[in-house]
Design a protein around this motif. Structure first.
Motif, mmCIF file in Angstrom:
data_model
loop_
_atom_site.group_PDB
_atom_site.id
_atom_site.type_symbol
_atom_site.label_atom_id
_atom_site.label_comp_id
_atom_site.label_asym_id
_atom_site.label_seq_id
_atom_site.Cartn_x
_atom_site.Cartn_y
_atom_site.Cartn_z
ATOM 1 N N ILE A 51 -18.862 -3.383 -6.246
ATOM 2 C CA ILE A 51 -17.549 -3.706 -5.704
ATOM 3 C C ILE A 51 -17.725 -4.530 -4.445
ATOM 4 O O ILE A 51 -18.614 -4.263 -3.631
ATOM 5 C CB ILE A 51 -16.738 -2.417 -5.431
ATOM 6 N N ASP A 55 -12.369 -8.718 -1.501
ATOM 7 C CA ASP A 55 -11.176 -8.823 -2.340
ATOM 8 C C ASP A 55 -11.092 -7.754 -3.412
ATOM 9 O O ASP A 55 -10.233 -7.834 -4.294
ATOM 10 C CB ASP A 55 -11.111 -10.207 -2.989
ATOM 11 N N GLY A 56 -11.986 -6.771 -3.360
ATOM 12 C CA GLY A 56 -11.920 -5.691 -4.334
ATOM 13 C C GLY A 56 -12.469 -6.030 -5.696
ATOM 14 O O GLY A 56 -12.303 -5.260 -6.650
ATOM 15 N N SER A 57 -13.133 -7.177 -5.809
ATOM 16 C CA SER A 57 -13.720 -7.545 -7.100
ATOM 17 C C SER A 57 -14.707 -6.485 -7.543
ATOM 18 O O SER A 57 -15.436 -5.918 -6.724
ATOM 19 C CB SER A 57 -14.440 -8.889 -6.983
ATOM 20 N N THR A 58 -14.722 -6.233 -8.839
ATOM 21 C CA THR A 58 -15.635 -5.240 -9.393
ATOM 22 C C THR A 58 -16.309 -5.790 -10.648
ATOM 23 O O THR A 58 -15.758 -6.646 -11.353
ATOM 24 C CB THR A 58 -14.891 -3.943 -9.779
ATOM 25 N N SER A 71 -14.594 2.595 -6.850
ATOM 26 C CA SER A 71 -13.524 2.410 -5.875
ATOM 27 C C SER A 71 -14.096 2.671 -4.486
ATOM 28 O O SER A 71 -15.173 3.250 -4.341
ATOM 29 C CB SER A 71 -12.355 3.355 -6.156
ATOM 30 N N ARG A 72 -13.346 2.220 -3.494
ATOM 31 C CA ARG A 72 -13.812 2.429 -2.133
ATOM 32 C C ARG A 72 -12.657 2.883 -1.265
ATOM 33 O O ARG A 72 -11.510 2.465 -1.458
ATOM 34 C CB ARG A 72 -14.473 1.166 -1.576
#
Length: 129
Positions: A51, A55-58, A71-72
């Motif tokens: 992650i 930008d939260g890309s996973t 998730s973070r």
């Protein structure tokens, strides 16, 4: 002292769930990409999910897509790996790692050999009936 500590591993039956946690101390995770990796006995370490910091890309390994969710929670300085529908082949030691990797290199950091600077000690996940 910079430290990553994984927790949440254990023994679970096939089809069960676990949630792994990766708690950071000594630094703030906000600016770090986080990767989850695993290593089964006799096998090489492999990327499971990563992650980005921005930008939260996973990204997910094909073997876990649709079953695992990364998730973070920056407020808690913790990253999670929710693992559902576990299979015996998911049995491994799971490690989290952190590095200020830009989002443009996130996939390579997970699956392409870019290494992370900080690693946890690992947590054992065993899926067995």
């Amino acid at each position: 002292q910079v430290q990553l500590v994984e927790s949440g591993g254990g023994l679970v039956q096939p089809g069960g769930s676990l949630r792994l946690s990766c708690a950071a101390s000594g630094f703030t995770l906000d600016y770090y990409a986080i990767g989850w990796f695993r290593q089964a006995p006799g096998k090489e370490r492999e990327g499971v999910s990563c992650i980005s910091s921005s930008d939260g890309s996973t990204y997910y390994a094909d073997s876990v897509k649709g079953r695992f969710t990364i998730s973070r929670d920056n407020a808690k300085n913790t990253v999670y790996l929710q693992m559902n529908s576990l299979k015996p082949e998911d049995t491994a030691v799971y490690y989290c790692a952190a590095d200020p990797i830009p989002v443009s290199l996130l996939w390579q950091s997970c699956f392409g050999g870019i290494t992370y600077d900080y690693w946890g000690q690992g947590t054992q996940v065993t899926v067995s009936s």
